[in-house]
Design an enzyme around this catalytic site. Structure first.
Site, short mmCIF file in Angstrom:
data_model
loop_
_atom_site.label_atom_id
_atom_site.label_comp_id
_atom_site.label_asym_id
_atom_site.label_seq_id
_atom_site.Cartn_x
_atom_site.Cartn_y
_atom_site.Cartn_z
N ASN A 13 6.56 1.69 -18.17
CA ASN A 13 7.79 0.89 -18.09
C ASN A 13 8.38 0.96 -16.68
O ASN A 13 9.44 0.40 -16.42
CB ASN A 13 8.82 1.31 -19.14
CG ASN A 13 9.31 2.73 -18.92
OD1 ASN A 13 8.91 3.39 -17.98
ND2 ASN A 13 10.20 3.18 -19.80
N TYR A 132 14.38 19.42 -22.03
CA TYR A 132 13.06 19.01 -21.54
C TYR A 132 11.98 19.95 -22.08
O TYR A 132 10.97 19.50 -22.63
CB TYR A 132 13.06 19.00 -20.00
CG TYR A 132 11.74 18.59 -19.41
CD1 TYR A 132 11.31 17.27 -19.52
CD2 TYR A 132 10.92 19.49 -18.75
CE1 TYR A 132 10.09 16.88 -18.99
CE2 TYR A 132 9.71 19.11 -18.22
CZ TYR A 132 9.30 17.81 -18.34
OH TYR A 132 8.08 17.42 -17.81
#
Ligand code: UDP
Length: 305
Positions: A13, A132
């Site tokens: 993307n 994360y």
């Protein structure tokens, strides 16, 4: 891969990557670019048609980005990985899958060098940096669960500070930032006291490890492997080296973590991989040292500006 005769499809993307990197391959009949997201099953399905191997490298990365976009991190890294594995499991012939994980999953562990079967020690959920590590650990669990329940052939690689030409410093990564600052004559920013250590692996050697771990899937199937270098360097020393090699007149400025990231930010003191497992599996032994990497990164930045 194209040079070796493979057909390649890229699904990206371009949220942190650059489509310009793919321009040299545009128009080739053996190359397809799908601009889309791994969170969209239609994009995934169309990109996966006829693929025998998937390298799943799509994720939110960079500590600065993680801290500033915690929702995106969790969505891309967990929901995106789950969608990718689900669509892969639905293909008529299960593709081989490499899943990119991170040394960040070892978290605050002090059991240096980190072994793949060692403890993962994460901080509290109130500190967004741990989202994360947690999202990457969840992606590993998902990959291993699909491997077990759906017989998907998967291999997981935990990257340790991969650097080299082409890396952007826009999301916090230290090496391209220090080199660019030195080249521009700006103050080089060292966060904290600069005694925290890392091991930097050249991107070309990381790519080599990914390709070889995946090619050896008959032996590596269902395995988790550290992918890194073992030359440990403190960030303060890294800044000194960049200054010596690139611009002896550059100033080094110490920046408190609270100012660099967010209040109460916790950094990792040492991060060093144990490479026994990957050495035994594919004979991986990285050769390029930090001096060569600094020169290559500087050269590429000079050429691109
Ligand atoms: N760092 C630094 N100056 C910068 C950017 C990062 O001193 O301009 C430090 C950061 O706090 C960490 C280390 O360099 O201790 C490596 O940071 P990076 O974001 O490259 O990777 P990490 O190891 O945190 O994933």
């Amino acid at each position: 891969m194209l040079d070796e005769g493979d057909r390649v499809t890229v699904l990206d993307n371009c949220s942190t990557g650059s489509a310009a990197n793919l321009e040299p391959f545009a128009g080739r009949e053996d190359f397809t670019f799908v601009r889309g997201s791994i969170t969209d099953v239609h994009d995934l399905d169309s990109a996966m048609q006829g693929c025998d191997t998937i390298y799943h490298l799509a994720a939110s990365v960079g500590v600065m980005l993680i801290v500033s976009d915690p929702v995106g991190t969790i969505e891309h890294n967990i929901a995106g990985t789950e969608a990718l594995l689900r669509v892969a499991a639905d293909q008529p012939v299960a593709p081989k899958i490499f899943v990119a994980s991170s040394s960040e999953v070892y978290g605050r562990s002090t059991a240096v060098p980190f072994r793949e079967d060692g403890e993962l020690v994460l901080g509290p959920t109130s500190k967004s940096r741990w989202s994360y590590a947690c999202s990457k650990a969840a992606a590993e669990f998902l990959a291993l669960a699909y491997h077990k329940s759906h017989c998907l052939p998967v291999v997981i690689g935990r990257f340790f500070n991969v650097v080299g030409p082409g890396q952007t410093g826009a999301y916090g990564m230290v090496l391209p930032r220090l080199v660019r600052q030195a080249l521009d004559g700006d103050a080089m920013t060292v966060y904290g006291d600069g005694r925290q250590t890392r091991c930097f692996l050249h991107v070309a050697e990381a790519v080599d490890a990914v390709l070889r771990l995946t090619a050896a899937l008959e032996q590596t199937n269902g395995g988790v492997f550290n992918i890194g270098a073992t030359e440990e360097i403190a960030i303060g020393e890294l800044a000194e080296r960049v200054r010596r090699q690139i611009n002896p007149a550059a100033e080094i400025r110490t920046v408190p973590y609270d100012e660099a990231y967010e209040t109460g930010f916790e950094d990792l003191a040492r991060r060093v991989p144990d490479l026994t497992r990957i050495q035994d599996a594919i004979g991986f032994a990285p050769q390029r040292g930090i001096e060569q990497i600094i020169d290559e990164v500087a050269q590429q930045i000079r050429e691109s500006t």
